[in-house]
Design a protein around this motif. Structure first.
Motif, PDB file in Angstrom:
ATOM      1  N   VAL A 164     -32.137   2.131  -1.221  1.00 44.44           N
ATOM      2  CA  VAL A 164     -31.152   1.301  -0.512  1.00 44.44           C
ATOM      3  C   VAL A 164     -31.761  -0.035  -0.111  1.00 44.44           C
ATOM      4  CG1 VAL A 164     -29.796   1.129   1.606  1.00 44.44           C
ATOM      5  CG2 VAL A 164     -29.782   3.250   0.289  1.00 44.44           C
ATOM      6  N   ALA A 165     -33.005  -0.010   0.368  1.00 44.80           N
ATOM      7  CA  ALA A 165     -33.656  -1.241   0.813  1.00 44.80           C
ATOM      8  C   ALA A 165     -33.931  -2.191  -0.334  1.00 44.80           C
ATOM      9  CB  ALA A 165     -34.961  -0.900   1.534  1.00 44.80           C
ATOM     10  N   LEU A 166     -34.237  -1.649  -1.513  1.00 44.82           N
ATOM     11  CA  LEU A 166     -34.594  -2.475  -2.660  1.00 44.82           C
ATOM     12  C   LEU A 166     -33.386  -2.927  -3.467  1.00 44.82           C
ATOM     13  CD1 LEU A 166     -37.738  -0.486  -3.875  1.00 44.82           C
ATOM     14  CD2 LEU A 166     -37.699  -2.647  -2.624  1.00 44.82           C
ATOM     15  N   THR A 167     -32.203  -2.369  -3.164  1.00 45.51           N
ATOM     16  CA  THR A 167     -30.982  -2.724  -3.895  1.00 45.51           C
ATOM     17  C   THR A 167     -30.067  -3.497  -2.962  1.00 45.51           C
ATOM     18  OG1 THR A 167     -31.200  -0.663  -5.134  1.00 45.51           O
ATOM     19  CG2 THR A 167     -29.102  -1.828  -5.314  1.00 45.51           C
TER      20      THR A 167
ATOM     21  N   CYS B 140     -19.265   6.382  -8.332  1.00 51.23           N
ATOM     22  CA  CYS B 140     -19.576   5.317  -9.299  1.00 51.23           C
ATOM     23  C   CYS B 140     -19.623   5.868 -10.715  1.00 51.23           C
ATOM     24  CB  CYS B 140     -20.903   4.657  -8.936  1.00 51.23           C
ATOM     25  SG  CYS B 140     -20.861   3.697  -7.410  1.00 51.23           S
ATOM     26  N   ARG B 141     -20.228   7.023 -10.891  1.00 53.94           N
ATOM     27  CA  ARG B 141     -20.288   7.631 -12.228  1.00 53.94           C
ATOM     28  C   ARG B 141     -18.898   8.013 -12.708  1.00 53.94           C
ATOM     29  NH1 ARG B 141     -25.626  11.602 -12.429  1.00 53.94           N
ATOM     30  NH2 ARG B 141     -27.188   9.931 -12.209  1.00 53.94           N
TER      31      ARG B 141
ATOM     32  N   ARG C  38     -25.284  -2.863  -4.348  1.00 59.29           N
ATOM     33  CA  ARG C  38     -24.601  -1.587  -4.559  1.00 59.29           C
ATOM     34  C   ARG C  38     -24.596  -0.693  -3.321  1.00 59.29           C
ATOM     35  NH1 ARG C  38     -26.261   2.772  -9.286  1.00 59.29           N
ATOM     36  NH2 ARG C  38     -24.637   4.329  -8.811  1.00 59.29           N
ATOM     37  N   TRP C  39     -25.721  -0.692  -2.598  1.00 60.45           N
ATOM     38  CA  TRP C  39     -25.858   0.218  -1.462  1.00 60.45           C
ATOM     39  C   TRP C  39     -25.832  -0.529  -0.127  1.00 60.45           C
ATOM     40  CZ3 TRP C  39     -25.230   4.872  -3.307  1.00 60.45           C
ATOM     41  CH2 TRP C  39     -25.675   5.172  -4.599  1.00 60.45           C
TER      42      TRP C  39
ATOM     43  N   GLU D  98     -23.830  10.832   2.034  1.00 63.70           N
ATOM     44  CA  GLU D  98     -23.150   9.557   1.766  1.00 63.70           C
ATOM     45  C   GLU D  98     -23.661   8.939   0.463  1.00 63.70           C
ATOM     46  OE1 GLU D  98     -20.768   7.857   3.157  1.00 63.70           O
ATOM     47  OE2 GLU D  98     -20.414   8.864   5.070  1.00 63.70           O
ATOM     48  N   PHE D  99     -24.951   8.991   0.261  1.00 58.88           N
ATOM     49  CA  PHE D  99     -25.546   8.422  -0.952  1.00 58.88           C
ATOM     50  C   PHE D  99     -25.064   9.169  -2.192  1.00 58.88           C
ATOM     51  CE2 PHE D  99     -28.663   7.656  -4.195  1.00 58.88           C
ATOM     52  CZ  PHE D  99     -29.154   6.386  -3.955  1.00 58.88           C
TER      53      PHE D  99
END
Length: 560
Positions: free
Chosen positions: A474-477, A545-546, A480-481, A537-538
């Protein structure tokens, strides 16, 4: 169109009403069970050898002497005991008050859980599932035996869960008001209250000291917010006032208590005795120039080496992770702590300086060994299962009351409590309870509670690892998140609270003293449930999304 819409709305209203009725019914049953389990047991509290440090100041004040420091214990919990006894003159009131605070902690758990929902934008987990998950957490906390038995002890652990619950609630409120809602007055009010409770928590239980500092770290962001000058001033004043109210009385009361000065340095020395012994041997072999004479170091080295070996035979099952019994070194009448005191001719300041010197020296010369000791202690909490939870379904109380009688029968203790009639009555009832075969058993109608506790304990490390990995994603994206940024940060912060508690204990003493772990049950449970909610949630968003990609026509996203 209007009729179907009205029909759907009416159905949703009925569905919400049914769920609210079901939820409040379950909640009432949980609290009814929690009250029944607490008050079906004898209300006389339980004492142990440490209890006198908390009870003595109150009894002295109640019998006409001065309220003072005893055995290095902070004044806050003894003050609580004094107020309860002053108001009700009955030791059973201590248990009742702590049971009441335990029930309040369960209520605050639910308030914290509901408020935390603000940290997820457009949540995929609905209100029903979210509320049910919080209710499960509250039920585990309120109905599990270790919470109930803790509330029966004349120890600060009896009120720690309540203070931790208030701390987390205020933290959640501060984060929401400052980062999401930008409410200036509410932000400052919650920040001041959080500062007070964090200092209060560290005061009643010093093993929460590092965690309390960690809890205050988000308030630093307040000082980076431009244009909030008056808010910074008001918080600073509130923080100084809170610190003065809680720390100044402790400073003045502890001046006449020698153990307040000796306990921590002596603990550091005896717990790290093997590493210090090896460093002493190395310093003597290399004839290193130190502030202490060679003759003195030789005597202390020989005494320390001998007493470590004695401790291994005196109590073979104590402190497995250390390899010797640190309590023997500290409390045995002829062991190293007493011999070192004689070596320094009773000069407490010089003795403590020596202890601190060699504790600092092993960090300087043998950091890998010290870090290995800290790592072994941290592992006790996390692996193979989380020991903040205790999944046993019963606890013998008869033996606990026998231990209470022994603990308070010392001539020094007896001389004080004989002058206070309610204490005499308490001891008579305790002696009677000690002769009975009392046992706390998890009711057969609630078999899910010990099963849930067992599952939480064995899944803690896994949920921690998964939550940290997903938080990293989440931190690196960035895009989307985005909606999970706040909850991911909150989950990492909550797990880090426990890590800070464990790190402090692992650095100073040992997590083999089980109460240092089980007192973290509330914060562990809350962190784990927040982590589970974040993971759900993730996963649900990833599944959505899929599914959306699968439903898109082939080539729909291709450029013409």
């Amino acid at each position: 169109m209007i009729a179907p819409l009205a029909s759907n709305q009416s159905f949703r209203l009925r569905e919400d009403s049914l769920w609210r009725l079901f939820y409040w019914t379950l909640l009432a049953l949980v609290f009814a069970g929690a009250i029944w389990q607490r008050f079906k047991l004898p209300l006389d509290p339980i004492a142990d050898p440490d209890t006198w440090g908390y009870l003595s100041p109150a009894l002295r004040k109640l019998t006409g002497a001065e309220f003072g420091h005893t055995n290095g214990r902070n004044f806050v919990y003894p003050g609580f005991v004094f107020l309860v006894l002053r108001l009700f003159a009955d030791f059973r009131a201590i248990t009742i008050a702590q049971h009441f605070l335990g029930l309040l902690a369960g209520a605050v758990f639910l308030l914290t859980w509901k408020r935390a929902r603000i940290f997820v934008a457009n949540p995929r987990i609905g209100h029903v599932a979210h509320d049910l998950l919080g209710l499960v957490g509250a039920a585990i906390f309120l109905l599990q035996w270790q919470t109930i038995v803790f509330e029966k002890d004349i120890r600060p652990e009896g009120i720690c869960a309540f203070v931790v619950s208030i701390t987390f609630y205020l933290l959640i409120q501060f984060l929401a008001c400052f980062f999401l809602q930008h409410r200036r007055t509410a932000t400052v009010a919650y920040a001041i209250a959080l500062a007070f409770t964090a200092i209060f928590l560290a005061s009643i239980k010093p093993s929460f000291g590092l965690a309390s500092l960690f809890v205050l770290s988000p308030i630093i962001a307040l000082f980076w917010r431009s244009g909030w000058w008056w808010q910074k001033v008001w918080f600073s004043l509130g923080f100084v006032f809170s610190a003065a109210v809680l720390l100044l009385p402790e400073h003045f009361l502890s001046r006449n208590d020698e153990m307040s000065r000796t306990f921590l340095p002596t603990t550091l020395f005896v717990v790290h005795a093997e590493i210090i012994r090896d460093q002493l041997a190395n310093d003597l072999a290399k004839n290193v120039s130190l502030p202490y004479s060679r003759d003195r170091l030789e005597r202390l080295y020989l005494a320390l080496r001998t007493e470590i070996e004695k401790s291994r035979t005196a109590r073979q099952y104590a402190y497995h992770s250390l390899g010797f019994d640190a309590d023997f070194l500290m409390y045995d009448p002829n062991s190293i702590a007493v011999q070192a005191r004689r070596e320094f001719r009773g000069d407490v300041a010089a003795l403590c300086a020596f202890y601190r010197f060699y504790y600092g020296r092993i960090w300087e010369k043998r950091p890998l060994q010290v870090l290995a000791k800290v790592a072994r202690q941290m592992q006790i909490f996390y692996l193979p299962y989380c020991r903040a939870y205790d999944p046993r379904i019963s606890r013998k109380l008869g033996g606990e009351y026998q231990y209470s009688v022994v603990s308070l029968s010392d001539p020094i203790c007896r001389k004080v409590w004989l002058g206070y009639p309610p204490a005499v009555d308490f001891m008579k009832r305790t002696e009677e309870l000690a002769r009975r075969e009392l046992r706390f058993r998890q009711p057969l109608l609630l078999p899910l509670i010990p099963i849930a506790v067992l599952l939480m304990s064995i899944s803690y490390s896994t949920s921690l690892a998964v939550a940290l990995i997903l938080a990293g994603i989440v931190a690196l994206t960035s895009g989307r998140w985005r909606r999970l940024h706040f909850i991911a940060a909150l989950v990492v912060f909550s797990f880090s609270f426990n890590a800070a508690c464990c790190l402090e204990v692992a650095t100073i003493i040992s997590l083999e003293i089980r109460r240092y772990m089980t007192v973290q049950m509330y914060s562990t449970l809350l962190a784990q449930l927040l982590g589970l909610w974040f993971i759900l949630e993730f996963v649900v968003q990833m599944w959505e999304c899929r599914r959306q990609r699968a439903l898109q026509p082939t080539g729909a996203g291709d450029k013409p």
